[in-house]
Design an enzyme around this catalytic site. Structure first.
Site, mmCIF file in Angstrom:
data_model
loop_
_atom_site.group_PDB
_atom_site.id
_atom_site.type_symbol
_atom_site.label_atom_id
_atom_site.label_comp_id
_atom_site.label_asym_id
_atom_site.label_seq_id
_atom_site.Cartn_x
_atom_site.Cartn_y
_atom_site.Cartn_z
ATOM 1 C CG ASP A 32 37.010 54.519 32.133
ATOM 2 O OD1 ASP A 32 36.855 53.902 33.199
ATOM 3 O OD2 ASP A 32 38.130 54.651 31.573
ATOM 4 C CB THR A 118 41.182 54.021 48.986
ATOM 5 O OG1 THR A 118 40.117 53.086 48.901
ATOM 6 C CG2 THR A 118 41.856 53.913 50.327
ATOM 7 C CE LYS A 202 38.950 51.066 51.347
ATOM 8 N NZ LYS A 202 38.115 49.990 50.883
ATOM 9 C CB CYS A 256 42.392 47.168 48.602
ATOM 10 S SG CYS A 256 41.331 47.395 47.181
ATOM 11 C CE LYS A 312 39.725 38.432 46.774
ATOM 12 N NZ LYS A 312 39.023 39.011 47.909
HETATM 13 N N1 SAJ Z 1 45.174 36.995 52.185
HETATM 14 C C1 SAJ Z 1 46.015 36.168 52.925
HETATM 15 N N2 SAJ Z 1 45.528 35.597 54.062
HETATM 16 C C2 SAJ Z 1 44.258 35.800 54.479
HETATM 17 C C3 SAJ Z 1 43.405 36.641 53.733
HETATM 18 C C4 SAJ Z 1 43.898 37.238 52.588
HETATM 19 O O1 SAJ Z 1 47.184 35.953 52.563
HETATM 20 O O2 SAJ Z 1 43.887 35.226 55.511
HETATM 21 C C5 SAJ Z 1 45.674 37.633 50.965
HETATM 22 C C6 SAJ Z 1 44.859 37.278 49.729
HETATM 23 O O3 SAJ Z 1 45.269 36.059 49.184
HETATM 24 C C7 SAJ Z 1 45.149 38.470 48.821
HETATM 25 C C8 SAJ Z 1 45.273 39.631 49.822
HETATM 26 O O4 SAJ Z 1 45.502 39.033 51.084
HETATM 27 O O5 SAJ Z 1 46.372 38.303 48.154
HETATM 28 C C9 SAJ Z 1 44.092 40.550 49.882
HETATM 29 O O6 SAJ Z 1 42.887 39.824 49.752
HETATM 30 P P1 SAJ Z 1 41.618 40.095 50.673
HETATM 31 O O7 SAJ Z 1 40.607 39.084 50.361
HETATM 32 O O8 SAJ Z 1 42.043 40.186 52.095
HETATM 33 O O9 SAJ Z 1 41.146 41.573 50.304
HETATM 34 P P2 SAJ Z 1 40.867 42.390 48.934
HETATM 35 O O10 SAJ Z 1 42.088 43.196 48.646
HETATM 36 O O11 SAJ Z 1 40.341 41.550 47.854
HETATM 37 O O12 SAJ Z 1 39.690 43.377 49.442
HETATM 38 C C10 SAJ Z 1 39.932 44.213 50.571
HETATM 39 C C11 SAJ Z 1 38.763 44.086 51.557
HETATM 40 N N3 SAJ Z 1 39.103 44.727 52.809
HETATM 41 C C12 SAJ Z 1 38.948 44.103 53.992
HETATM 42 O O13 SAJ Z 1 38.538 42.972 54.112
HETATM 43 C C13 SAJ Z 1 39.296 44.902 55.216
HETATM 44 C C14 SAJ Z 1 37.509 44.699 50.957
HETATM 45 O O14 SAJ Z 1 36.445 44.691 51.915
HETATM 46 C C15 SAJ Z 1 37.804 46.142 50.522
HETATM 47 O O15 SAJ Z 1 36.653 46.745 49.928
HETATM 48 C C16 SAJ Z 1 38.889 46.096 49.479
HETATM 49 O O16 SAJ Z 1 40.071 45.553 50.107
HETATM 50 C C17 SAJ Z 1 39.137 47.509 48.987
HETATM 51 O O17 SAJ Z 1 38.727 47.808 47.863
HETATM 52 O O18 SAJ Z 1 39.663 48.325 49.744
#
Ligand code: SAJ
Length: 459
Positions: A32, A118, A202, A256, A312
């Site tokens: 890093d 990514t 991805k 992401c 989240k």
């Molecule tokens: N959120 C909503 N409504 C929902 C689900 C999520 O408003 O029904 C919001 C969450 O509160 C948050 C945001 O979306 O603010 C993203 O949260 P998330 O839990 O959907 O996803 P991340 O960003 O924590 O992780 C995502 C994941 N991708 C998918 O599910 C397709 C994870 O598998 C990936 O590895 C990660 O992005 C990444 O690193 O790309």
């Protein structure tokens, strides 16, 4: 076979990946550019929290060390951030370029380079491989694969090992070699493809989630106009075997989902849905503030208590959190802001406990679905005016109402009164307000009521 891996980038993905390799037989040098991260790790500390990571770090002690420079290895793995330039909405590949440049002097024939970060489609061929070739070794003589991560923060370790993975190699040898390396700790299925397809897949995954959430957010606003509860409506729509609508909320954060869709569209002139979904999700803090404003209209010098600044639930990560925009907009309108988030250690705004954050407050706005918020005792709070806006639909609304709070839930339809649709609503005696029933067949019939939140999963 003994293997040495150099992992470039010790962040949310690089560090857990490095430690998993180290606990599965490889010697790992984690690299890093931040000296503080390197020092932290070499003194037995972690630069961030993630369930299970501390134990894994201890377990990896014999085979893992952190450095600021790479060195000769069999495998080089790049897991550095690819941020989005906020002004142009174009990816910033400077960290990926720098990692490739740092690897090049150590690269030898037969080595494998893996990109996990990514990136926009084509980045491996156009940007990363040419920089690696400056070593004097041509691709083909060194192996190359793009293996995007799929782990969700909060469950990173389980998902890194348990999820299926896409591995896209420059050629057959590259794909097979990368596959055998991940097989040391990945229990999920591995699917092989080429590097460019892996990059695209991805981005599709995260974009698909973003678009689905945008649809839920639009449904929430439409439901509000129709005077119905979107949570109940989504729960019922999702009973269809081919429908899965996600949850509305105050916006999409994280490094992401809020970022990656732009990587897909940055070089395109055709995209509509992807960017519209981004706009819908980015406008949700404005919508929540609009609801807040309508509640607080008659109050002088209003104060808002924000519960949840993490992007989240149940994590301490605030990257791209919708809370930033909500706070900025609210402050620009003259609201005083007090923030509470027991999961977050550092935030530009002072963080307080729940009692202090509600001292003299006129409205609590729940922005994050932390489980601990479900059990808050409203009686212990020190509100001046008892309004609460639940933008995640996680509170026990009956309990809050009993304690004298006026409760608004994002998309609960309560701003439309009376709605014309009320006239065709079923009689209250048969279907209690906000509760739908289901009759399963074949016999014996069973009737199930949704919770007062309109969700089956509500505790
Ligand atoms: N959120 C909503 N409504 C929902 C689900 C999520 O408003 O029904 C919001 C969450 O509160 C948050 C945001 O979306 O603010 C993203 O949260 P998330 O839990 O959907 O996803 P991340 O960003 O924590 O992780 C995502 C994941 N991708 C998918 O599910 C397709 C994870 O598998 C990936 O590895 C990660 O992005 C990444 O690193 O790309």
């Amino acid at each position: 076979m003994h293997m040495k891996i150099c992992v470039m980038g010790l962040g949310y993905i690089g560090l857990p990946t490095a430690l998993l390799f180290a606990t599965h037989g490889a010697d790992v040098v984690g690299v890093d550019v931040k000296q503080s991260v390197v020092d932290y790790l070499n003194h037995g500390n972690l630069p961030f929290r993630e369930p299970g990571l501390e134990e894994l770090h201890r377990e990896a002690k014999e085979r893992f060390c952190a450095k600021t420079e790479p060195e000769a290895a069999d495998v080089f793995l790049i897991a550095v951030p690819t941020p989005l330039d906020p002004a142009t909405k174009v990816s910033n590949l400077s960290y990926v370029k720098k990692a490739a440049d740092m690897i090049a002097p150590h690269l030898a024939g037969g080595n494998l380079v893996i990109l996990e970060s990514t990136v926009p489609p084509g980045t491996s061929e156009r940007v990363v491989i040419p920089r690696l070739e400056k070593s004097g070794v041509a691709v083909g003589d060194f192996l190359y694969a793009h293996c995007p991560e799929r782990a969700i923060p909060g469950r990173t370790l389980q998902e890194m090992a348990g999820n299926s993975r896409i591995i896209g190699g420059y050629d057959r040898d590259s794909t097979d070699r990368a596959t055998s390396i991940y097989q040391t700790f990945v229990r999920g299925q591995i699917y092989q493809t080429d590097a460019r397809t892996a990059e695209f897949v991805k981005l599709m995954e995260n974009t698909c989630r973003d678009v689905n959430i945008a649809l839920a957010n639009e449904f929430a606003q439409l439901a509000e106009e129709c005077g119905i509860n979107v949570w109940e409506a989504i729960t019922l729509a999702n009973k269809h075997p081919r429908v899965t609508v996600l949850n509305p909320g105050p916006g999409v954060g994280g490094h992401c989902i809020a970022v990656d869709p732009w990587f897909l569209t940055e070089n395109s002139t055709r995209c509509r849905m992807v960017s519209t979904a981004r706009e819908v999700n980015d406008s949700m803090p404005n919508y929540v503030l609009h609801v807040t404003r309508s509640l607080l209209s008659g109050i002088r010098n209003p104060t808002i208590s924000i519960f949840g600044v993490a992007y989240k639930g149940n994590i301490g990560d605030t990257r791209e959190s919708p809370a930033f925009k909500f706070i900025q907009l609210a402050e620009n309108e003259g609201y005083a802001i007090r923030c509470h988030d027991p999961h977050v250690a550092e935030f530009p705004h002072p963080l307080m406990d729940a009692r202090d954050a509600t001292a003299g407050s006129d409205c609590i706005v729940i922005l994050t679905d932390h489980d601990c918020f479900r059990t808050i005792e409203p009686a212990g709070l020190r509100m001046r005016t008892k309004f609460v806006i639940d933008a995640r639909n996680i509170l026990d609304h009956e309990k809050w109402t009993e304690q004298g709070f006026a409760v608004r839930v994002l998309g609960d339809g309560s701003s439309v009164q009376p709605a014309p649709l009320d006239e065709i609503a079923p009689p209250a005696s048969l279907y209690p307000a906000g509760a739908a029933r289901s009759i399963a067949s074949p016999l014996p019939p069973s009737i199930s009521l949704l919770s007062p939140n309109g969700r089956e999963d509500f505790l």
